[in-house]
Design a protein around this motif. Structure first.
Motif, short mmCIF file in Angstrom:
data_model
loop_
_atom_site.label_atom_id
_atom_site.label_comp_id
_atom_site.label_asym_id
_atom_site.label_seq_id
_atom_site.Cartn_x
_atom_site.Cartn_y
_atom_site.Cartn_z
N GLU A 196 0.83 -1.20 0.00
CA GLU A 196 0.00 0.00 0.00
C GLU A 196 0.87 1.26 0.00
OE1 GLU A 196 -3.23 2.05 2.96
OE2 GLU A 196 -3.20 -0.13 2.82
N ASP A 197 1.95 1.24 0.79
CA ASP A 197 2.88 2.37 0.79
C ASP A 197 3.53 2.55 -0.57
OD1 ASP A 197 2.27 2.76 3.45
OD2 ASP A 197 4.11 1.83 4.21
N LEU A 198 3.87 1.44 -1.22
CA LEU A 198 4.49 1.50 -2.54
C LEU A 198 3.52 2.12 -3.56
CD1 LEU A 198 6.85 0.74 -4.43
CD2 LEU A 198 5.72 -1.46 -4.76
N ARG A 199 2.28 1.70 -3.53
CA ARG A 199 1.29 2.27 -4.46
C ARG A 199 1.11 3.76 -4.21
NH1 ARG A 199 -1.75 -2.57 -2.92
NH2 ARG A 199 -1.31 -4.15 -4.47
N ALA A 200 1.07 4.15 -2.94
CA ALA A 200 0.92 5.57 -2.63
C ALA A 200 2.14 6.36 -3.10
CB ALA A 200 0.72 5.76 -1.13
N SER A 201 3.34 5.81 -2.92
CA SER A 201 4.54 6.53 -3.36
C SER A 201 4.62 6.59 -4.88
CB SER A 201 5.79 5.88 -2.78
OG SER A 201 5.95 4.58 -3.28
N GLU A 202 4.13 5.55 -5.57
CA GLU A 202 4.11 5.60 -7.04
C GLU A 202 3.13 6.65 -7.53
OE1 GLU A 202 3.39 1.61 -8.34
OE2 GLU A 202 5.49 1.04 -8.14
N ALA A 203 1.99 6.77 -6.87
CA ALA A 203 1.03 7.82 -7.26
C ALA A 203 1.63 9.20 -7.01
CB ALA A 203 -0.27 7.64 -6.48
N GLU A 204 2.31 9.36 -5.88
CA GLU A 204 2.95 10.64 -5.59
C GLU A 204 4.06 10.93 -6.60
OE1 GLU A 204 5.31 12.94 -1.97
OE2 GLU A 204 4.55 10.91 -1.67
N LYS A 205 4.79 9.89 -6.98
CA LYS A 205 5.86 10.04 -7.97
C LYS A 205 5.28 10.51 -9.30
CE LYS A 205 9.01 7.13 -10.61
NZ LYS A 205 9.45 5.76 -10.81
N ALA A 206 4.16 9.93 -9.73
CA ALA A 206 3.53 10.35 -10.98
C ALA A 206 3.07 11.80 -10.90
CB ALA A 206 2.35 9.43 -11.30
N HIS A 207 2.50 12.17 -9.74
CA HIS A 207 2.05 13.56 -9.56
C HIS A 207 3.25 14.51 -9.61
CE1 HIS A 207 -0.12 17.01 -8.06
NE2 HIS A 207 0.75 17.11 -7.07
N LEU A 208 4.34 14.16 -8.94
CA LEU A 208 5.53 15.00 -8.95
C LEU A 208 6.17 15.08 -10.33
CD1 LEU A 208 7.17 14.01 -5.55
CD2 LEU A 208 5.97 16.13 -6.12
N ARG A 209 6.10 13.99 -11.08
CA ARG A 209 6.64 14.00 -12.44
C ARG A 209 5.85 14.97 -13.33
NH1 ARG A 209 9.94 10.31 -15.14
NH2 ARG A 209 9.84 9.03 -13.28
N ILE A 210 4.53 14.96 -13.18
CA ILE A 210 3.70 15.90 -13.95
C ILE A 210 4.03 17.33 -13.56
CG2 ILE A 210 1.32 16.69 -14.26
CD1 ILE A 210 0.48 13.73 -14.00
N GLU A 211 4.19 17.56 -12.27
CA GLU A 211 4.54 18.90 -11.80
C GLU A 211 5.92 19.31 -12.31
OE1 GLU A 211 5.11 21.26 -7.56
OE2 GLU A 211 4.08 19.34 -7.60
N LEU A 212 6.86 18.38 -12.35
CA LEU A 212 8.19 18.67 -12.86
C LEU A 212 8.14 19.06 -14.33
CD1 LEU A 212 11.31 18.65 -12.57
CD2 LEU A 212 11.22 16.24 -13.23
#
Length: 154
Positions: A65-81
């Motif tokens: 569950e933590d991995l899925r949450a961090s992957e979602a955050e990573k995708a959000h941060l990538r879009i922001e980047l």
């Protein structure tokens, strides 16, 4: 001598004495108690291992569950980047007209001061049909829009 008496006598000599039988019985009881104790110990160890397995499963599901949450955050941060990089590129874009840009002397500039990079239609004029008798002869092309070498321009 009767047959029964003879059998009893042979049984006594070939068989075990009551004392030996009691010793064997005590050994068998001790072995049975030891095996029962070992089975109980193995059952307790199995229960402990099952608890550890359940705990490991809970830990794994939490980690997933933590991995899925961090992957979602990573995708959000990538879009922001990407958005920030696009904004930076727009802010730092060169907005000087071409005539005012500095030209490095080591570079070879393009038209109007160097190489002519206009389309062939603009540079050479209309294309002559290949079916004409002189179409393959390059001498018939008008030389009014001749490309000047870079040495002549400078």
């Amino acid at each position: 001598m009767s047959l029964v008496t003879r059998g009893r006598r042979l049984a006594r000599h070939r068989g075990k004495t009551p004392m030996q039988l009691r010793v064997e019985l005590d050994e068998a009881v001790c072995t049975l108690i030891a095996l029962t104790t070992e089975v109980d110990n193995l059952g307790a160890e199995r229960a402990q291992l099952e608890l550890q397995l359940d705990q490991a499963g809970i830990d794994l599901s939490g980690a997933l569950e933590d991995l899925r949450a961090s992957e979602a955050e990573k995708a959000h941060l990538r879009i922001e980047l990407h958005a920030l990089r696009a904004f930076k590129a727009n802010v730092l874009a060169t907005t000087v007209p071409p005539m005012e840009r500095d030209i490095d002397p080591d570079e070879q500039p393009t038209h109007p001061t160097g190489f002519d990079v206009r389309p062939l239609w603009d540079a050479l004029g209309p294309v002559v049909a290949v079916a004409a008798p002189r179409a393959a002869d390059p001498a018939h092309i008008p030389h009014t829009t001749r490309i000047k070498p870079a040495e002549e321009v400078a």
